[in-house]
Enzyme design. Structure first.
Site, PDB file in Angstrom:
ATOM      1  N   HIS A   1       8.018   6.446   5.394  1.00 57.26           N
ATOM      2  CA  HIS A   1       7.265   7.282   6.331  1.00 57.26           C
ATOM      3  C   HIS A   1       6.424   6.410   7.246  1.00 57.26           C
ATOM      4  O   HIS A   1       5.862   5.407   6.832  1.00 57.26           O
ATOM      5  CB  HIS A   1       6.396   8.308   5.598  1.00 57.26           C
ATOM      6  CG  HIS A   1       5.434   7.741   4.601  1.00 57.26           C
ATOM      7  ND1 HIS A   1       5.831   7.221   3.379  1.00 57.26           N
ATOM      8  CD2 HIS A   1       4.092   7.609   4.648  1.00 57.26           C
ATOM      9  CE1 HIS A   1       4.768   6.813   2.714  1.00 57.26           C
ATOM     10  NE2 HIS A   1       3.695   7.025   3.471  1.00 57.26           N
TER      11      HIS A   1
ATOM     12  N   HIS B   1       3.198   6.275   9.574  1.00 59.51           N
ATOM     13  CA  HIS B   1       1.921   6.895   9.912  1.00 59.51           C
ATOM     14  C   HIS B   1       1.717   6.760  11.417  1.00 59.51           C
ATOM     15  O   HIS B   1       1.868   5.665  11.968  1.00 59.51           O
ATOM     16  CB  HIS B   1       0.759   6.186   9.204  1.00 59.51           C
ATOM     17  CG  HIS B   1       0.755   6.340   7.727  1.00 59.51           C
ATOM     18  ND1 HIS B   1      -0.050   7.254   7.085  1.00 59.51           N
ATOM     19  CD2 HIS B   1       1.447   5.688   6.761  1.00 59.51           C
ATOM     20  CE1 HIS B   1       0.148   7.163   5.780  1.00 59.51           C
ATOM     21  NE2 HIS B   1       1.057   6.215   5.562  1.00 59.51           N
TER      22      HIS B   1
ATOM     23  N   GLY C   1       0.785  -1.230   0.000  1.00 59.86           N
ATOM     24  CA  GLY C   1       0.000   0.000   0.000  1.00 59.86           C
ATOM     25  C   GLY C   1       0.814   1.275   0.000  1.00 59.86           C
ATOM     26  O   GLY C   1       0.270   2.361   0.153  1.00 59.86           O
ATOM     27  N   GLN C   2       2.137   1.182  -0.202  1.00 54.83           N
ATOM     28  CA  GLN C   2       2.964   2.389  -0.233  1.00 54.83           C
ATOM     29  C   GLN C   2       2.617   3.200  -1.478  1.00 54.83           C
ATOM     30  O   GLN C   2       2.598   2.681  -2.592  1.00 54.83           O
ATOM     31  CB  GLN C   2       4.451   2.027  -0.233  1.00 54.83           C
ATOM     32  CG  GLN C   2       5.360   3.228  -0.130  1.00 54.83           C
ATOM     33  CD  GLN C   2       6.842   2.852  -0.051  1.00 54.83           C
ATOM     34  OE1 GLN C   2       7.217   1.698  -0.222  1.00 54.83           O
ATOM     35  NE2 GLN C   2       7.680   3.840   0.201  1.00 54.83           N
TER      36      GLN C   2
ATOM     37  N   VAL D   1       3.698   6.860  -1.523  1.00 54.88           N
ATOM     38  CA  VAL D   1       4.760   7.863  -1.598  1.00 54.88           C
ATOM     39  C   VAL D   1       6.062   7.131  -1.301  1.00 54.88           C
ATOM     40  O   VAL D   1       6.191   6.510  -0.247  1.00 54.88           O
ATOM     41  CB  VAL D   1       4.523   9.003  -0.585  1.00 54.88           C
ATOM     42  CG1 VAL D   1       5.673   9.997  -0.624  1.00 54.88           C
ATOM     43  CG2 VAL D   1       3.198   9.707  -0.873  1.00 54.88           C
TER      44      VAL D   1
END
Length: 137
Positions: free
Chosen positions: A99, A101, A92-93, A95
């Protein structure tokens, strides 16, 4: 390379910054799952976990933990917090700058994991564990 988070870290794109130090920056997600949802990013670019320097990973998690504690015990008074990191398209990456969440949760907020867990046999678990163990570097 077009890296939105790199632009934010460099100060060339807008962000609502929550936390900033030499290693990481945390800012509000522009498409939050819940109020207060934010992202913690390493300042050095890494596309995925295999590219991430372990020290940068530790800094991301340390900042995430500190922020999660604040979300639980500070003014927002979240009932819980989810930490989520997607590594790769299949995960589901969207970007391609690592990072984390940090998602504050309240009872009945409607957010949650929707998958159905399976119940493999102990033998299947041991076989899979062996495959992973033999591949660790």
């Amino acid at each position: 390379m077009n890296c939105t988070f790199c632009e934010i870290v460099a100060g060339r794109a807008e962000a609502s910054v929550v936390y900033d130090n030499d290693e990481v920056m945390a800012f509000m997600d522009i498409r939050p799952w819940t109020p207060g949802h934010l992202l913690v990013v390493p300042k050095r670019h890494a596309t995925g976990l295999s590219d991430l320097d372990p020290a940068d990973g530790a800094a991301v998690f340390t900042a995430g933990q500190r922020i999660a504690t604040t979300l639980r015990h500070g003014s927002l008074r979240a009932h819980g917090v989810n930490l989520f990191l997607a590594d790769g398209i299949a995960a589901g990456q969207e970007v391609f700058h690592v990072h984390l969440h940090v998602v504050p949760r309240t009872n009945g907020d409607g957010f949650g994991l929707r998958g159905m867990p399976t119940s493999p046999s102990r033998m299947a678990l041991e076989q899979t564990a062996g495959v992973i163990r033999s591949s660790l570097t």
